[in-house]
Design an enzyme around this catalytic site. Structure first.
Site, short mmCIF file in Angstrom:
data_model
loop_
_atom_site.label_atom_id
_atom_site.label_comp_id
_atom_site.label_asym_id
_atom_site.label_seq_id
_atom_site.Cartn_x
_atom_site.Cartn_y
_atom_site.Cartn_z
N ASP A 377 52.99 30.92 5.78
CA ASP A 377 51.72 30.52 6.39
C ASP A 377 51.25 29.22 5.78
O ASP A 377 50.79 29.23 4.65
CB ASP A 377 50.72 31.66 6.14
CG ASP A 377 49.32 31.37 6.63
OD1 ASP A 377 49.10 30.32 7.24
OD2 ASP A 377 48.43 32.20 6.39
N GLU A 415 42.69 24.78 8.04
CA GLU A 415 42.48 26.03 8.76
C GLU A 415 42.11 27.15 7.80
O GLU A 415 41.29 28.00 8.09
CB GLU A 415 43.75 26.42 9.53
CG GLU A 415 43.61 27.68 10.38
CD GLU A 415 44.07 28.96 9.71
OE1 GLU A 415 44.03 30.01 10.39
OE2 GLU A 415 44.45 28.96 8.52
N GLU A 424 36.29 21.59 14.38
CA GLU A 424 35.61 20.30 14.48
C GLU A 424 36.10 19.52 15.70
O GLU A 424 35.33 18.89 16.41
CB GLU A 424 35.80 19.49 13.20
CG GLU A 424 35.16 20.12 11.97
CD GLU A 424 33.70 20.50 12.17
OE1 GLU A 424 32.93 19.67 12.69
OE2 GLU A 424 33.32 21.64 11.82
N HIS A 544 49.34 34.61 1.41
CA HIS A 544 48.43 33.73 0.65
C HIS A 544 48.65 33.79 -0.87
O HIS A 544 47.69 33.78 -1.63
CB HIS A 544 46.97 34.06 0.96
CG HIS A 544 46.53 33.60 2.32
ND1 HIS A 544 45.23 33.74 2.75
CD2 HIS A 544 47.18 33.01 3.32
CE1 HIS A 544 45.13 33.25 3.98
NE2 HIS A 544 46.30 32.82 4.35
N SER A 616 21.86 51.72 34.31
CA SER A 616 22.88 51.84 35.34
C SER A 616 24.05 50.90 35.05
O SER A 616 23.86 49.73 34.74
CB SER A 616 22.29 51.49 36.70
OG SER A 616 23.34 51.31 37.63
N ASP A 654 42.41 23.99 39.91
CA ASP A 654 41.07 23.88 39.32
C ASP A 654 40.36 25.23 39.36
O ASP A 654 39.67 25.62 38.41
CB ASP A 654 40.24 22.84 40.06
CG ASP A 654 40.63 21.41 39.69
OD1 ASP A 654 41.47 21.24 38.77
OD2 ASP A 654 40.10 20.46 40.32
N HIS A 677 32.39 33.85 24.53
CA HIS A 677 33.19 34.54 25.55
C HIS A 677 32.71 35.98 25.67
O HIS A 677 32.81 36.74 24.72
CB HIS A 677 34.67 34.49 25.15
CG HIS A 677 35.61 34.72 26.28
ND1 HIS A 677 35.69 35.91 26.96
CD2 HIS A 677 36.52 33.90 26.87
CE1 HIS A 677 36.61 35.81 27.92
NE2 HIS A 677 37.12 34.59 27.88
#
Ligand code: NAG
Ligand code: NAG
Ligand code: NAG
Ligand code: NAG
Length: 741
Positions: A377, A415, A424, A544, A616, A654, A677
């Site tokens: 990683d 990251e 960014e 890591h 509902s 599109d 989202h």
């Protein structure tokens, strides 16, 4: 920096030679060739696609990937350091040499975090007189590869920890999940003012640190219990296996936000407004990781009641809850010198310009920064990104191919600190990217095991990854011999989807890597792929640590680099597929069944609760049905599409691109303005894993345990958010038609 001797350099004269020979041929031959190729990508895409796939499969070269990886893992390269900057230049220079149409080096001035170089962070067991009877290790012990002794290896730390030198009582909090802290409360153990000792392994470490901080803990110590990290015993560890040795320490960020903490929502460009550090989201308490060798010494001295049976781990000690030590007057000291610092991090962005729709982007990304050598990683992924780029440029140079849409390759900086470089960039160019991006495919690392392919994906890209995985030869010889010749076959056999027999499992998109902003802020469909270990074993290999060296990959995970080559082929084939297919092959039907399944799960879990509240679900259900009908109609209409009409083709593409965008709510999820989202988001209690309709399930999760006024507040959130989701699903159906109404 010295460059390694790579295939990249070997190929250069060869390519020039081919060019010279070609330019010597007759003009007509060239025109005929280009006509053939153009026709291939327009009228009869199958011919062009098949030959591009064959080219990719042949051209991807394990030895080339190996050379890239050897170079990238030669020294530590954390975000914002000189080594990260030099690697950025190396990637940019490599891409320029390959002849990409554009290569940009994009710097961001951001807040990162480092330990002190020569003064390590330490944990101490202190006796009644305050004298240290035991002190932890500041660094991990070199065990195998010569580079492990490099003076550039940083002391053990968690990024964005506050500095501090504190003394206090320790409390053991199991995995540090919300429910573990609740259980501690039920057992009458408070963490207020205490040092929390928690295990890595179930949730994102920043969620643990935040759960402790908000309960008033004074500090946090994180460790990797051998139960999760060294299941075969302390002798069967690195360098003999891929498991954690007693001296291994998992680094990582404990910031529970993504991007530069000083410029939330906006890019860290020169004109940016920067928050004062104390007003940013960085943790306010010290947090430090230790090895299980060191955790054993802390646990051994602890007092208080024995931990519940399931809280006991794999160390040969009696796990106790605390608070504090067995010996009267003894305490724990935590001395942390980790501090925040402004630094420049670099994204490198390269472009192969599209021939017909250069303003449509298929983006491939991987991060470049590593906590130490990054053998797994992310440098395995960086090596694959460099190889994909080399192979696509030779496809272009050797066959005259050019993608219909632009292929954009991104090497992200920092990251590991919280997706800083990609966040960014997505903030700086968000509007254009939202308008123009077809898909984003991420490879954080290529190999964390060699058991099976593993993917996270937006439903729209299911067919893309299924089809491509069925084209890539299986690197696992035993699997081929067992009658599973393709990557797809082993994936479907070993990670089956319980709900769809015969099909492989695809995970939901959380926020564990650089796909995060594309999916959760911009509404771009994303995919993330790697080779992984057997999840049934529930043991995480080295992650890591100091020990993710070149040797780990070369000698243990992937002798011969066949798995990494297969993953690289898969990545390149999907890129070409998405970039070349005339009408985007988005899996609309998968999306509508995904929504229907997610609705069903939500109702199974919370249906009674919701109806007792007289809310509902009818509009929500109807919206999902409407989306399904709209997708059917759209797919039927595609049969009548005049594919020679470029405007008509552009119009349906599109519309397809607007489907994922439709689910973006500019206000964000309830109390989470940086997650836009509404269909898929990480859950609040674990930022790693994705959940469907998480704004709804988070509102109802544990609601019955709350005070009546808090319950009311949650129901208001639920009802408002339900209406918002219903609206956006209706919108997603509407964008597939030509009418506004
Ligand atoms: C931190 O505290 C410990 C124990 O109280 C002490 O021995 C040590 O010198 C302190 N470190 C610094 C840098 O002040
Ligand atoms: C931090 O935020 C507080 C509360 O909004 C504000 O009063 C204070 O001035 C801010 N500090 C700085 C340095 O901006
Ligand atoms: C797959 O990985 C395991 C370690 O997890 C290793 O023992 C084995 O040799 C690897 N297979 C290949 C083909 O490299
Ligand atoms: C739901 O509606 C029923 C019937 O009208 C009513 O008796 C009940 O009090 C309502 N419950 C809530 C929580 O509003």
């Amino acid at each position: 920096m010295t460059r390694p001797f790579t295939r990249l350099q070997l190929r250069m004269p060869g390519q020039r030679l081919i060019f010279l020979v070609l330019s010597g041929l007759t003009f007509l031959a060239l025109v005929a060739l280009s006509l053939l190729l153009t026709k291939g990508s327009r009228g009869t895409p199958r011919h062009g696609r098949e030959s591009a796939d064959d080219f990719i499969i042949k051209e991807v070269d394990p030895e080339s990937i190996r050379n890239y990886l050897r170079h990238l893992t030669s020294r530590p390269h954390p975000g914002g350091t000189k080594a990260e900057e030099e690697n950025a230049h190396w990637v940019a220079d490599s891409w320029r040499a390959l002849g990409l149409d554009e290569v940009h080096l994009v710097p961001y001035d951001v807040l990162l975090s480092y330990p002190k170089n020569n003064i390590p962070n330490l944990v101490r067991v202190l006796d009644a007189a305050g004298q240290a009877v035991w002190t932890s290790h500041g660094w991990q012990k070199p065990l195998y590869s010569p580079e492990e002794s490099s003076p550039d290896v940083l002391p053990n730390f968690n990024a964005y920890s506050a500095p501090g030198n504190i003394t206090g009582d320790v409390v053991y909090a199991y995995f540090g999940r919300e429910k573990d802290f609740k259980q501690l409360e039920d057992l009458g153990v408070s963490v207020k003012g205490k040092i929390v000792l928690a295990r890595y392994g179930e949730v994102f470490r920043a969620n643990i640190a935040w759960a402790a901080e908000k309960r008033g803990a004074a500090g946090v110590i994180l460790y990797t219990d051998p139960q999760q990290y060294a299941p075969l015993g302390e002798d069967a560890v690195y360098p003999n296996t891929v498991y954690m040795p007693a001296s291994g320490v998992q680094a990582g960020t404990v910031l529970l936000a993504d991007g530069d903490p000083l410029t939330p929502f906006y890019p860290s460009v020169e004109s940016a407004y920067r928050l004062a550090e104390e007003n940013s989201s960085v943790p306010k308490i010290p947090v430090q990781p230790v090895s299980y060798g060191d955790a054993r010494e802390i646990l051994r001295h602890m007092g208080g009641p024995e931990a519940p049976a399931e809280w006991r781990g794999g160390l040969d000690v009696t796990y106790r809850l605390g608070p504090g030590m067995a010996e009267a007057g003894w305490t724990l000291g935590l001395e942390v010198h980790t501090h925040n610092a402004r630094a420049t991090t670099y994204d490198v962005v390269g472009v192969i310009r599209g021939s017909e729709e250069p303003d449509r982007y298929v983006i491939l990304g991987n991060h470049r920064d590593a906590w130490v050598f990054g053998g797994v990683d992310p440098s395995s992924g960086t090596a694959a990104l460099l190889e994909v780029t080399r192979v696509l440029t030779s496809l272009k140079d050797q066959t005259g191919w050019r993608p219909r849409r632009s292929v954009v390759v991104c090497s992200w900086g920092s990251e590991e600190y919280g997706l800083v470089g990609s966040k960014e960039w997505a903030e700086q160019f968000g509007k254009q990217l939202m308008d123009r991006t077809v898909a984003y495919i991420n490879v954080d690392l290529t190999i964390e095991g060699n058991y099976s392919l593993r993917t996270l994906s937006a439903p729209l890209l299911y067919d893309t990854v299924f089809e491509a995985a069925a084209k890539v030869p299986n690197p696992d010889a035993a699997e081929v011999a067992a009658g599973r010749p393709m990557v797809y076959d082993t994936w479907a056999a070993r990670l089956p989807d319980g709900d769809h027999p015969g099909r492989p499992r695809v995970d939901l998109v959380g926020s564990g890597s650089d796909y995060r902003s594309f999916m959760h802020n911009l509404g771009v469909p994303v995919l993330d792929i790697c080779y992984t270990y057997d999840p049934k074993v529930n043991v995480e290999p080295l992650y890591h640590t100091l020990y993710e060296t070149f040797a780990l990959v070369d000698e243990l995970y992937d002798k011969g680099f066949g798995f990494q080559a297969a993953l690289t082929r898969l990545w390149a084939i999907m890129a070409v597929d998405l970039a070349d297919t005339q009408v985007l092959k988005f899996s609309l039907k998968e999306y509508s069944s995904f929504l229907a399944d997610a609705q069903e799960e939500l109702l199974q879990e919370y249906g009674d609760l919701i109806s007792a509240r007289n809310i509902s679900m009818a509009y929500f259900k109807k919206a999902i049905e409407g989306f399904s009908q709209a997708t059917d109609m759209f797919i039927d209409d595609l049969d009548h599409l005049d594919t020679s009409n470029v405007l008509a083709v552009r119009r349906v593409n599109d519309q397809l691109m607007m489907v994922e965008r439709s689910f973006i709510d500019p206000r964000g999820l309830p109390d989470r303005p940086d997650y836009n989202h509404v269909v898929m988001a990480p859950s609040v209690s674990d930022s790693y894993s994705g959940t469907a309709f998480s704004g709804l399930s988070d509102a109802l999760d544990g609601i019955l345990d709350l005070e009546p006024s808090q319950q009311e507040e949650r129901w208001v959130h639920f009802a408002q958010h339900l209406a918002a989701i219903t609206h956006y699903i209706n919108t997603a159906a509407k964008v597939l038609s030509d009418d506004l109404w």
